[in-house]
Design a protein around this motif. Structure first.
Motif, PDB file in Angstrom:
ATOM      1  N   TYR A 266     -27.173   1.210 -86.898  1.00 15.28           N
ATOM      2  CA  TYR A 266     -26.817   0.459 -88.095  1.00 15.28           C
ATOM      3  C   TYR A 266     -25.318   0.482 -88.369  1.00 15.28           C
ATOM      4  O   TYR A 266     -24.791  -0.378 -89.083  1.00 15.28           O
ATOM      5  N   GLY A 267     -24.608   1.432 -87.778  1.00 10.91           N
ATOM      6  CA  GLY A 267     -23.158   1.439 -87.934  1.00 10.91           C
ATOM      7  C   GLY A 267     -22.523   0.131 -87.521  1.00 10.91           C
ATOM      8  O   GLY A 267     -21.500  -0.287 -88.098  1.00 10.91           O
ATOM      9  N   TRP A 268     -23.120  -0.551 -86.532  1.00 11.16           N
ATOM     10  CA  TRP A 268     -22.540  -1.827 -86.104  1.00 11.16           C
ATOM     11  C   TRP A 268     -22.798  -2.931 -87.130  1.00 11.16           C
ATOM     12  O   TRP A 268     -22.038  -3.905 -87.207  1.00 11.16           O
ATOM     13  N   PHE A 269     -23.849  -2.794 -87.946  1.00  9.16           N
ATOM     14  CA  PHE A 269     -24.025  -3.722 -89.059  1.00  9.16           C
ATOM     15  C   PHE A 269     -22.952  -3.486 -90.120  1.00  9.16           C
ATOM     16  O   PHE A 269     -22.483  -4.429 -90.764  1.00  9.16           O
ATOM     17  N   VAL A 270     -22.580  -2.218 -90.303  1.00  4.95           N
ATOM     18  CA  VAL A 270     -21.486  -1.908 -91.231  1.00  4.95           C
ATOM     19  C   VAL A 270     -20.174  -2.501 -90.711  1.00  4.95           C
ATOM     20  O   VAL A 270     -19.369  -3.034 -91.483  1.00  4.95           O
ATOM     21  N   VAL A 271     -19.961  -2.411 -89.401  1.00  3.41           N
ATOM     22  CA  VAL A 271     -18.797  -3.060 -88.799  1.00  3.41           C
ATOM     23  C   VAL A 271     -18.841  -4.562 -89.080  1.00  3.41           C
ATOM     24  O   VAL A 271     -17.822  -5.179 -89.423  1.00  3.41           O
ATOM     25  N   GLY A 272     -20.023  -5.171 -88.941  1.00  5.45           N
ATOM     26  CA  GLY A 272     -20.164  -6.596 -89.231  1.00  5.45           C
ATOM     27  C   GLY A 272     -19.866  -6.922 -90.687  1.00  5.45           C
ATOM     28  O   GLY A 272     -19.228  -7.942 -90.997  1.00  5.45           O
ATOM     29  N   ALA A 273     -20.310  -6.053 -91.604  1.00  5.58           N
ATOM     30  CA  ALA A 273     -20.017  -6.259 -93.021  1.00  5.58           C
ATOM     31  C   ALA A 273     -18.521  -6.178 -93.284  1.00  5.58           C
ATOM     32  O   ALA A 273     -17.945  -7.011 -93.995  1.00  5.58           O
ATOM     33  N   ALA A 274     -17.872  -5.163 -92.684  1.00  6.55           N
ATOM     34  CA  ALA A 274     -16.420  -5.027 -92.843  1.00  6.55           C
ATOM     35  C   ALA A 274     -15.702  -6.230 -92.237  1.00  6.55           C
ATOM     36  O   ALA A 274     -14.706  -6.722 -92.788  1.00  6.55           O
ATOM     37  N   PHE A 275     -16.207  -6.716 -91.098  1.00  6.01           N
ATOM     38  CA  PHE A 275     -15.642  -7.920 -90.477  1.00  6.01           C
ATOM     39  C   PHE A 275     -15.671  -9.094 -91.457  1.00  6.01           C
ATOM     40  O   PHE A 275     -14.684  -9.817 -91.610  1.00  6.01           O
ATOM     41  N   LEU A 276     -16.805  -9.291 -92.125  1.00  3.21           N
ATOM     42  CA  LEU A 276     -16.917 -10.390 -93.089  1.00  3.21           C
ATOM     43  C   LEU A 276     -15.952 -10.213 -94.256  1.00  3.21           C
ATOM     44  O   LEU A 276     -15.361 -11.182 -94.742  1.00  3.21           O
ATOM     45  N   VAL A 277     -15.793  -8.968 -94.715  1.00  2.00           N
ATOM     46  CA  VAL A 277     -14.848  -8.696 -95.797  1.00  2.00           C
ATOM     47  C   VAL A 277     -13.441  -9.092 -95.376  1.00  2.00           C
ATOM     48  O   VAL A 277     -12.707  -9.758 -96.120  1.00  2.00           O
ATOM     49  N   MET A 278     -13.053  -8.671 -94.150  1.00  2.00           N
ATOM     50  CA  MET A 278     -11.710  -8.994 -93.662  1.00  2.00           C
ATOM     51  C   MET A 278     -11.555 -10.509 -93.432  1.00  2.00           C
ATOM     52  O   MET A 278     -10.519 -11.106 -93.757  1.00  2.00           O
ATOM     53  N   PHE A 279     -12.583 -11.120 -92.860  1.00  2.25           N
ATOM     54  CA  PHE A 279     -12.525 -12.552 -92.549  1.00  2.25           C
ATOM     55  C   PHE A 279     -12.328 -13.370 -93.815  1.00  2.25           C
ATOM     56  O   PHE A 279     -11.476 -14.270 -93.873  1.00  2.25           O
ATOM     57  N   THR A 280     -13.113 -13.083 -94.835  1.00  2.00           N
ATOM     58  CA  THR A 280     -13.036 -13.887 -96.059  1.00  2.00           C
ATOM     59  C   THR A 280     -11.785 -13.560 -96.856  1.00  2.00           C
ATOM     60  O   THR A 280     -11.062 -14.462 -97.303  1.00  2.00           O
ATOM     61  N   GLY A 281     -11.507 -12.264 -97.046  1.00  2.00           N
ATOM     62  CA  GLY A 281     -10.374 -11.888 -97.877  1.00  2.00           C
ATOM     63  C   GLY A 281      -9.039 -12.273 -97.274  1.00  2.00           C
ATOM     64  O   GLY A 281      -8.219 -12.964 -97.906  1.00  2.00           O
ATOM     65  N   PHE A 282      -8.803 -11.855 -96.032  1.00  4.79           N
ATOM     66  CA  PHE A 282      -7.521 -12.152 -95.412  1.00  4.79           C
ATOM     67  C   PHE A 282      -7.438 -13.602 -94.954  1.00  4.79           C
ATOM     68  O   PHE A 282      -6.346 -14.173 -94.898  1.00  4.79           O
ATOM     69  N   GLY A 283      -8.586 -14.200 -94.605  1.00 11.51           N
ATOM     70  CA  GLY A 283      -8.570 -15.629 -94.306  1.00 11.51           C
ATOM     71  C   GLY A 283      -8.074 -16.421 -95.500  1.00 11.51           C
ATOM     72  O   GLY A 283      -7.229 -17.319 -95.374  1.00 11.51           O
ATOM     73  N   ALA A 284      -8.574 -16.066 -96.701  1.00 12.80           N
ATOM     74  CA  ALA A 284      -8.105 -16.728 -97.919  1.00 12.80           C
ATOM     75  C   ALA A 284      -6.619 -16.461 -98.144  1.00 12.80           C
ATOM     76  O   ALA A 284      -5.858 -17.369 -98.507  1.00 12.80           O
ATOM     77  N   ALA A 285      -6.187 -15.215 -97.911  1.00 16.20           N
ATOM     78  CA  ALA A 285      -4.777 -14.876 -98.132  1.00 16.20           C
ATOM     79  C   ALA A 285      -3.868 -15.634 -97.175  1.00 16.20           C
ATOM     80  O   ALA A 285      -2.802 -16.135 -97.573  1.00 16.20           O
ATOM     81  N   TYR A 286      -4.277 -15.738 -95.908  1.00 14.43           N
ATOM     82  CA  TYR A 286      -3.401 -16.321 -94.900  1.00 14.43           C
ATOM     83  C   TYR A 286      -3.513 -17.834 -94.793  1.00 14.43           C
ATOM     84  O   TYR A 286      -2.943 -18.440 -93.892  1.00 14.43           O
ATOM     85  N   THR A 287      -4.238 -18.451 -95.743  1.00 16.41           N
ATOM     86  CA  THR A 287      -4.137 -19.910 -95.872  1.00 16.41           C
ATOM     87  C   THR A 287      -2.814 -20.300 -96.521  1.00 16.41           C
ATOM     88  O   THR A 287      -2.481 -21.495 -96.571  1.00 16.41           O
ATOM     89  N   PHE A 288      -2.048 -19.329 -96.985  1.00 15.97           N
ATOM     90  CA  PHE A 288      -0.841 -19.626 -97.745  1.00 15.97           C
ATOM     91  C   PHE A 288       0.116 -20.587 -97.032  1.00 15.97           C
ATOM     92  O   PHE A 288       0.687 -21.473 -97.689  1.00 15.97           O
ATOM     93  N   PRO A 289       0.344 -20.461 -95.694  1.00 17.68           N
ATOM     94  CA  PRO A 289       1.253 -21.428 -95.058  1.00 17.68           C
ATOM     95  C   PRO A 289       0.828 -22.882 -95.232  1.00 17.68           C
ATOM     96  O   PRO A 289       1.673 -23.776 -95.308  1.00 17.68           O
TER      97      PRO A 289
END
Length: 412
Positions: free
Chosen positions: A14-37
């Protein structure tokens, strides 16, 4: 389904599901942040602002999401990562939607800057801190896969935002991005778990000892936060990370306008930022596993050195393909740094206060983020050139590599 049942009868740890959850957090949060350009020119045109002033929007956000890790990390250690990450995802989504109603650049700072800044600040450190507790042997690889969400978000989000802006305008683009963050963030929170003990497991998938069932768990090994803050090694790492990150975020803000100054189109400039995401994704996937074999401390020093070299190459790059090569190389080494620094921090100080230590360390990144992009923009506004800002950023990375290279491989 109970939490305990999630730990049994699954072929995949299940640790890899936690990795997947963290991946989604990074994808959405930083994806939104790096739309700035993609929003740089529309915001500048809408509010008549200079490059230095528009850059401040991103820097306020970036400073907050690293500075607030010093609060969200200890909070996640105390109450668990799920409520903290959930609050962060809500702030990002609602902040983006609020930015769509802005009637001034100040309102953009309050919506995008504060919303994304507070949101990422309350989601990034708790999510990556949770991943550290699920792995020992594969910690570098797991961290790399989790933070690969930042790279893929950086790769996908700016061109997507540019396309939406071209069709619907920048206000509708902020609304669409905000709704997407709320939906994907909810899924991430549902998957996230703070430690393997919640599911009757141990790190890397070993079953918990039945004899210890019902017994209070021993605290994880390592230093307390107070002990870490008294240690010279921590402050040397802190200074190195801060020096490196003065330059780390300058390309995210200024590469697109730099490309336009060379005669490229705005869309080509945005795609160059997306290529940083491509390189970053490769760095996070590939370099985490390499570092597990060669030593994470040595690997952090190497990628910091190579980030500085990539910035020096930027000074000589002209034309789309030369800038594309810079973007890929810079992304590769930057991605490696972001993937490895949490795992190396745990190597040094242990798991006892994992999220707290990472959160305090990231305040150094906050100061670098706050300083770098606006200063680069203001120097350009005065001189009409990015030469000095890029050279200073490269020098900071090279000095940081020397500091980090002198640190031990492990303390805890």
């Amino acid at each position: 389904m109970s939490d305990a049942s999630l730990g049994r009868g699954r072929p995949l740890f299940y640790g890899w599901f936690v990795v997947g959850a963290a991946f989604l957090v990074m994808f959405t949060g930083f994806g939104a942040a790096y739309t700035f350009p993609a929003f740089f020119d529309p915001l500048s045109d809408a509010f008549g602002a200079s490059r230095g002033t528009v850059s401040l929007v991103f820097s306020v956000s970036g400073c907050l999401y690293f500075l607030l890790g010093a609060i969200s990390g200890p909070l996640a250690d105390r109450i668990g990562p799920r409520p903290v990450v959930g609050f962060g995802m809500a702030c990002i989504g609602l902040g983006l939607i609020a930015a769509s109603f802005a009637d001034s650049l100040t309102a953009i700072v309050l919506g995008y800057g504060l919303g994304v800044g507070i949101g990422v600040g309350f989601s990034y450190v708790p999510a990556i801190g949770a991943v550290q507790r699920w792995f020992r042997v594969n910690r570098g690889r797991a961290s790399g896969w989790a933070v690969a969400g930042i790279g893929i978000g950086t790769m996908a989000a700016p061109p997507l935002a540019a396309a939406i802006i071209g069709i619907l305008g920048w206000r509708a683009a902020y609304v669409a991005l905000g709704i997407a963050v709320l939906l994907l963030g909810t899924l991430a929170v549902l998957l996230l778990r703070g430690s393997p003990a919640e599911l009757g497991l141990q790190p890397d998938g070993a079953a918990a000892d039945p004899a210890e069932a019902g017994q209070p768990s021993a605290p994880p090994p390592g230093f307390s936060l107070r002990e870490v803050l008294r240690h010279r090694v921590f402050w040397q790492l802190y200074l190195g990370a801060g020096l490196c990150c003065i330059g780390t975020f300058v390309p995210f803000v200024h590469l697109a306008p730099y490309a336009q100054d060379q005669g490229l189109t705005r869309i080509e400039g945005v795609w160059l930022v997306g290529l940083i995401g491509v390189g970053s994704t490769l760095g996070r996937f590939v370099l985490g596993g390499v570092a597990d074999r060669m030593g994470r401390g040595r690997a952090v020093a190497c990628v910091t050195l190579l980030t500085g070299c990539a910035l020096l190459y930027w000074l000589t790059a002209t034309g789309f393909w030369a800038l594309a090569l810079f973007a890929l190389a810079f992304g590769l080494f930057y991605g490696g740094f972001v993937a490895l620094i949490p795992a190396y921090t745990i190597d040094l100080f242990g798991l006892r206060a994992a999220a707290s230590v990472i959160g305090v360390l990231y305040t150094s990144v906050a100061f670098g983020t706050l300083a770098g992009p606006p200063l680069a923009g203001w120097v350009f506004d005065v001189s009409g050139s990015y030469t000095w800002p890029i050279a200073i950023c490269a020098g900071g990375c090279l000095l940081a590599a020397g500091l980090i290279g002198r640190l031990p491989a492990r303390l805890a």
